[in-house]
Scaffold this motif. Structure first.
Motif, PDB file in Angstrom:
ATOM      1  N   LEU A 100      -4.357  36.920  -9.758  1.00  0.00           N
ATOM      2  CA  LEU A 100      -5.289  37.845 -10.375  1.00  0.00           C
ATOM      3  C   LEU A 100      -5.184  37.707 -11.885  1.00  0.00           C
ATOM      4  O   LEU A 100      -4.166  37.254 -12.407  1.00  0.00           O
ATOM      5  N   PRO A 101      -6.238  38.090 -12.631  1.00  0.00           N
ATOM      6  CA  PRO A 101      -6.149  38.053 -14.086  1.00  0.00           C
ATOM      7  C   PRO A 101      -4.936  38.828 -14.569  1.00  0.00           C
ATOM      8  O   PRO A 101      -4.670  39.945 -14.118  1.00  0.00           O
ATOM      9  N   GLY A 102      -4.177  38.250 -15.462  1.00  0.00           N
ATOM     10  CA  GLY A 102      -2.990  38.899 -15.975  1.00  0.00           C
ATOM     11  C   GLY A 102      -1.722  38.467 -15.283  1.00  0.00           C
ATOM     12  O   GLY A 102      -0.634  38.682 -15.793  1.00  0.00           O
ATOM     13  N   ASN A 103      -1.827  37.906 -14.096  1.00  0.00           N
ATOM     14  CA  ASN A 103      -0.643  37.399 -13.410  1.00  0.00           C
ATOM     15  C   ASN A 103      -0.099  36.166 -14.108  1.00  0.00           C
ATOM     16  O   ASN A 103      -0.818  35.463 -14.798  1.00  0.00           O
ATOM     17  N   LYS A 104       1.177  35.892 -13.892  1.00  0.00           N
ATOM     18  CA  LYS A 104       1.775  34.683 -14.422  1.00  0.00           C
ATOM     19  C   LYS A 104       1.232  33.470 -13.681  1.00  0.00           C
ATOM     20  O   LYS A 104       0.910  33.535 -12.494  1.00  0.00           O
ATOM     21  N   VAL A 105       1.101  32.361 -14.390  1.00  0.00           N
ATOM     22  CA  VAL A 105       0.675  31.116 -13.772  1.00  0.00           C
ATOM     23  C   VAL A 105       1.806  30.107 -13.899  1.00  0.00           C
ATOM     24  O   VAL A 105       2.651  30.202 -14.790  1.00  0.00           O
ATOM     25  N   THR A 106       1.832  29.169 -12.979  1.00  0.00           N
ATOM     26  CA  THR A 106       2.810  28.090 -13.028  1.00  0.00           C
ATOM     27  C   THR A 106       2.120  26.843 -13.538  1.00  0.00           C
ATOM     28  O   THR A 106       1.051  26.470 -13.049  1.00  0.00           O
ATOM     29  N   VAL A 107       2.730  26.201 -14.498  1.00  0.00           N
ATOM     30  CA  VAL A 107       2.148  25.021 -15.127  1.00  0.00           C
ATOM     31  C   VAL A 107       2.833  23.768 -14.605  1.00  0.00           C
ATOM     32  O   VAL A 107       4.053  23.740 -14.456  1.00  0.00           O
ATOM     33  N   VAL A 108       2.056  22.731 -14.334  1.00  0.00           N
ATOM     34  CA  VAL A 108       2.609  21.437 -13.939  1.00  0.00           C
ATOM     35  C   VAL A 108       2.200  20.405 -14.983  1.00  0.00           C
ATOM     36  O   VAL A 108       1.010  20.199 -15.223  1.00  0.00           O
ATOM     37  N   LEU A 109       3.191  19.779 -15.604  1.00  0.00           N
ATOM     38  CA  LEU A 109       2.952  18.805 -16.667  1.00  0.00           C
ATOM     39  C   LEU A 109       3.663  17.489 -16.355  1.00  0.00           C
ATOM     40  O   LEU A 109       4.770  17.494 -15.823  1.00  0.00           O
ATOM     41  N   VAL A 123       2.096  21.909 -22.891  1.00  0.00           N
ATOM     42  CA  VAL A 123       1.935  23.264 -22.378  1.00  0.00           C
ATOM     43  C   VAL A 123       0.948  24.066 -23.224  1.00  0.00           C
ATOM     44  O   VAL A 123       0.269  24.969 -22.726  1.00  0.00           O
ATOM     45  N   GLY A 124       0.834  23.722 -24.507  1.00  0.00           N
ATOM     46  CA  GLY A 124      -0.132  24.416 -25.354  1.00  0.00           C
ATOM     47  C   GLY A 124      -1.562  24.202 -24.914  1.00  0.00           C
ATOM     48  O   GLY A 124      -2.432  25.051 -25.141  1.00  0.00           O
ATOM     49  N   GLY A 125      -1.829  23.056 -24.271  1.00  0.00           N
ATOM     50  CA  GLY A 125      -3.170  22.779 -23.788  1.00  0.00           C
ATOM     51  C   GLY A 125      -3.613  23.727 -22.695  1.00  0.00           C
ATOM     52  O   GLY A 125      -4.813  23.885 -22.437  1.00  0.00           O
ATOM     53  N   VAL A 126      -2.658  24.366 -22.019  1.00  0.00           N
ATOM     54  CA  VAL A 126      -3.004  25.337 -20.982  1.00  0.00           C
ATOM     55  C   VAL A 126      -3.723  26.531 -21.601  1.00  0.00           C
ATOM     56  O   VAL A 126      -4.727  27.016 -21.082  1.00  0.00           O
ATOM     57  N   GLY A 185      -8.090  29.219 -21.728  1.00  0.00           N
ATOM     58  CA  GLY A 185      -8.438  30.439 -22.443  1.00  0.00           C
ATOM     59  C   GLY A 185      -7.551  31.599 -22.044  1.00  0.00           C
ATOM     60  O   GLY A 185      -8.037  32.697 -21.749  1.00  0.00           O
ATOM     61  N   MET A 186      -6.229  31.371 -22.026  1.00  0.00           N
ATOM     62  CA  MET A 186      -5.301  32.435 -21.651  1.00  0.00           C
ATOM     63  C   MET A 186      -4.190  32.536 -22.688  1.00  0.00           C
ATOM     64  O   MET A 186      -3.863  31.563 -23.375  1.00  0.00           O
ATOM     65  N   PRO A 187      -3.603  33.719 -22.837  1.00  0.00           N
ATOM     66  CA  PRO A 187      -2.527  33.897 -23.817  1.00  0.00           C
ATOM     67  C   PRO A 187      -1.215  33.311 -23.313  1.00  0.00           C
ATOM     68  O   PRO A 187      -0.998  33.193 -22.101  1.00  0.00           O
TER      69      PRO A 187
END
Length: 370
Positions: A20-29, A205-208, A213-215
């Protein structure tokens, strides 16, 4: 991997996942030169995700996923799209890629070869020129195409003529291009390395944040995908490259060919100097180690642990490509395991020497493997 009810993944280059909006996301790089196996990791994480999203790059990407013995090759779509429970998004805020961007990419490569005697080895998919258009504020976006086609057509003609002025040999069928775009528009949309030998998009990770468009506070786990050895496609410095029978064996066992180009990948030992730099930039919270079984046949395995320049260890990863091409690699040698581990599904099922290899990487980087 996100557990049921927990915040779930987000993935640049391979996708992103969240609930949901505001939830944490997991990034794969990707943590190396590319081709680390991001697609497979994304596919695994997507099993516990509601959303998978790709936020960087273009159709020069190549992600391979095998499901029920069927092989899928993705060049633009997020790898997690195979999972029927996942909603897939492409959120790539860049200019549209046109045929003349790809043609200009090819001309630039030819010019580099003629003028400097070497090119960059790009995929010639137009990603560099389209990011140039974006930076120059002359690029055209998807929203431009769907909002007002007449206005879009005029802006397209201006951009095309700019490229013709820059590249006199470039031939552009402006009306033909617009006709094709009109057909696409009427069909509807689902909108949703070492410089200069690099892709043009922002794969850190900055590209995420910029791509989705998320903080920054919405980012949770950051998985760095690491191949158990190192490969690189195209041109550029490759300190641990093995241009010998070792490299050939790695290439053959790992089936190291580019998904997009079909080019043979250059192969070498794992480079921890490079990985430490990737960790410093991206702050990985965990490593996803891939293709460990490719090393099954080696009696001993070398790992690059430091770079030397003129006999002295240098304390950093060189920013200058010319310097990187001159470094000598200091290796640590570990014993191999001479056992087929392709059927191992847990860490405990690995032979002791394979476990020690994984632990050595974790210890050197200070990041746990998962």
């Amino acid at each position: 991997m996100a557990e049921h009810g927990a915040p779930a993944p987000a993935i640049p280059n391979g996708g992103c996942a969240g609930r949901l909006p505001g939830n944490k996301v997991t990034v794969v790089l990707g943590a190396q030169w590319g081709d680390e196996g991001k697609g497979k990791v994304v596919d695994l994480l997507a099993q516990d995700a509601d959303i998978v999203c790709r936020c960087q790059g273009g159709n020069n990407a190549g992600h391979t996923v095998v499901v029920d013995s069927v092989e899928y090759d993705f060049h633009l779509l997020p790898s997690g799209i195979i999972n029927p429970k996942v909603t897939a998004f492409i959120v790539i805020f860049i200019s549209l890629v046109f045929d003349f961007h790809q043609a200009a990419d090819g001309i630039q490569e030819q010019q580099r070869q003629e003028q400097a005697g070497k090119n960059l080895g790009t995929t010639k998919k137009g990603i560099g020129p389209v990011y140039s258009s974006k930076a120059a504020r002359s690029g055209l976006r998807m929203c431009d195409l769907v909002s007002d086609f007449d206005e879009f057509s005029e802006r397209f003609k201006v951009l095309a003529n700019q490229y013709k002025a820059i590249y006199p040999t470039l031939e552009i069928d402006i009306e033909g291009e617009l006709k094709k775009l009109k057909v696409i528009l009427n069909s509807g949309f689902f909108l949703i390395g070492t410089y200069p030998f690099v892709t043009s998009s922002n794969c850190t990770v900055g590209g995420v944040c910029t791509g989705l468009g998320m903080p920054p506070q919405n980012i949770g786990e950051v998985y760095g995908v690491v191949k158990a050895y190192t490969t690189r496609v195209g041109i550029g410095a490759f300190p641990t490259e093995q241009d010998n029978e070792i490299g050939e064996l790695l290439q053959m066992r790992g089936k190291e060919f580019g998904v997009t180009t079909g080019r043979k990948r250059r192969c070498g030992w794992l480079d921890l100097v490079q990985l430490r730099y990737a960790y410093m930039i991206n702050g990985f919270t965990a490593l996803a180690l891939t293709k460990l079984d490719i090393l099954d046949v080696f009696p001993e395995i070398k790992v690059g642990v430091a770079y030397k320049l003129e006999g002295e260890v240098i304390p950093h990863f060189p920013a200058n490509h010319e310097v990187l091409s001159k470094v000598e690699v200091k290796y640590e040698t570990l014993p191999g395991w001479d056992t087929d581990i392709s059927n191992a599904r847990t860490f405990d099922e690995l032979p002791v020497n394979a476990q020690n290899y994984v632990r050595f990487i974790e210890m050197e980087l200070g990041v746990p493997g998962k």
